[in-house]
Design an enzyme around this catalytic site. Sequence first.
Site, PDB file in Angstrom:
ATOM      1  N   ASP A 102       1.411   7.892   6.507  1.00  0.00           N
ATOM      2  CA  ASP A 102       1.968   7.112   5.403  1.00  0.00           C
ATOM      3  C   ASP A 102       3.300   6.540   5.880  1.00  0.00           C
ATOM      4  OD1 ASP A 102       2.717   6.282   2.823  1.00  0.00           O
ATOM      5  OD2 ASP A 102       1.789   8.039   1.902  1.00  0.00           O
ATOM      6  N   ASP A 207       3.439   2.094   2.401  1.00  0.00           N
ATOM      7  CA  ASP A 207       4.082   2.335   1.114  1.00  0.00           C
ATOM      8  C   ASP A 207       4.679   1.029   0.573  1.00  0.00           C
ATOM      9  OD1 ASP A 207       5.109   4.570  -0.674  1.00  0.00           O
ATOM     10  OD2 ASP A 207       6.991   3.590  -0.193  1.00  0.00           O
ATOM     11  N   GLU A 269      -0.169  -0.341  -0.239  1.00  0.00           N
ATOM     12  CA  GLU A 269       0.086  -0.074  -1.657  1.00  0.00           C
ATOM     13  C   GLU A 269       0.741  -1.333  -2.225  1.00  0.00           C
ATOM     14  OE1 GLU A 269       2.361   3.257  -4.405  1.00  0.00           O
ATOM     15  OE2 GLU A 269       3.364   2.449  -2.666  1.00  0.00           O
ATOM     16  N   HIS A 335      -1.144  10.543  -5.710  1.00  0.00           N
ATOM     17  CA  HIS A 335       0.004  11.432  -5.933  1.00  0.00           C
ATOM     18  C   HIS A 335       1.031  10.864  -6.911  1.00  0.00           C
ATOM     19  CE1 HIS A 335       1.293   8.472  -3.094  1.00  0.00           C
ATOM     20  NE2 HIS A 335       2.543   8.862  -3.226  1.00  0.00           N
ATOM     21  N   ASP A 336       0.818   9.644  -7.380  1.00  0.00           N
ATOM     22  CA  ASP A 336       1.779   9.028  -8.303  1.00  0.00           C
ATOM     23  C   ASP A 336       1.261   8.943  -9.730  1.00  0.00           C
ATOM     24  OD1 ASP A 336       3.743   8.494  -6.391  1.00  0.00           O
ATOM     25  OD2 ASP A 336       2.816   6.594  -5.830  1.00  0.00           O
TER      26      ASP A 336
END
Length: 522
Positions: A102, A207, A269, A335-336
């Site tokens: 990531d 990200d 993302e 995870h968000d």
Amino acid sequence: MTGQEDYLWWKHGVVYQIYPRSFYDASGDGTGDLAGICAKLEYLAWLGVDAIWLSPVFDSPMRDFGYDVRNYTDIDPLFGTMEDFDRLLDEAHRRNIRVILDLVLNHTSDLHPWFIDSRLRRSGRDDWYIWADAKRGVGGTRRRPNNWRAAFGGSAWSWDTGRKQYYLHLFLPQQPDLNWRNPEVEKAMFSEARFWLEKGVDGFRLDVINYIVKDARLRSNPYRIHRTFPRRHDQQNHMYDRNQPETHSVLKRFRTMLDVYHETFTVGEIYPNEGVREPATSARYLGDGEDELHLAFDFSLLELPFSATAFRQALETWYRVLPERGWPCHVLSNHDKSRAMTRLCGGSVEKAKILATLLLTQRGTPFMYYGEEIGMQDRFMKKSELQDPLGKLYWPLFQGRDPARTPMQWETRRGGGFCAGDTVPWLPLHESLWKGCSVSEQQSDPDSLLFCYRSLLLRRRSRDELTRGNLTFLPSHPDVLAYRREYAGEASLIILNFSKYQRPCPEDGNDLTGYEIRLTES
Ligand code: NOJ
């Protein structure tokens, strides 16, 4: 399998996201680590996933749990050492599992040497970050350069007393944004990425990649009305602090670099300027389908109700906006966000099986989130239990992201098989652990959600139409989602009844029972 020769892992395989803090604690300190992931590779191979994406494991002060990187080419001691990483990479590859890192390109930690240099105007790094003079307000008061808000609350500008200037941070003040308009920044970041490619990693999740370049004139964002969330950040149209055209040129150059390394890939993302459901923005980052990102997340599915019609519409839109040579991907949890098992299924395994079938039989690359395969749910957090800065700020209106980051539930015993029973895990385990929601319980139940995921994953490997085939939605009752996948003369018909009531089957007109799943091959 007939399609072995054209198998391309990032198109035809399934990616499994691991939040390393929460997967398996091998060191005994209550936090998951690389050795822990290594110890669970056999499980992942048994499950049948093709790649793992690790949320950041780089050296970090952990203000945003690794999304604030201090050193991009070192492993944080919390997760282990570089030797642990090398071993994980080797062991994963030995099992044909790819490893994706990531990469946070938008910002670094404020303790990164580049920012320290920039603050002190040292080493030619003066403008490696986004610095701006104060504006003068009435009576000579100091005003911020523009109205941009940070995603984690407050203004996106913090004052630096040394430089007597503001610096930009779209997240925490401890996460200053890099200045991608400076070619030296690109050079340095590409070199950090190359370090991992040389080691043999198989790609990157990038990200907030569409945030990296900002408006050159730092113009203020227009306002908009957004009723669902208390953040002032959401009351803006992010016209000037994301999605700037120059980002595409950066990504084209990144792709050129990546293409040198065999079968590596990127998934970005992407958030649109307003709200979440705007798949065309994600699609644009695929370029012509072969010259920017390999995959881009469209988060529409994370915003839907549990409805066949809503899913069909969102999927049709996603497919329609993709460039001709572009490849879709799908995600239901990460995870968000709140986990789909809580958000959409209210804990119902029947509903979760419908979503599993949908995710693993649609056209495109599926992304699973650790624990999804056993139906892990969000855990309600008391204020004193919170770790996430976002949760601390907005609790109890919003609990932040901890509820979806709890430790993996391996076994029904104290510590959940995640850590030793007398160790305190970094976040509390979910109580569903005691009701059969664990790997060990479900491994001995052929009717479990875990077996459902596993058999779908196995089926994808033996039925090429599920990975390579075209997809046609069939006319059906609004509560039923029906589609056919076809490839080289073989077909699968998938019929999902999203309702608890009987509904007509589009195939033969007979009744489907509540939440029935039909998967037939021809
Ligand atoms: C998006 C990541 O998914 C999230 O977890 C993180 O807090 C922000 N980017 C900032 O890096």
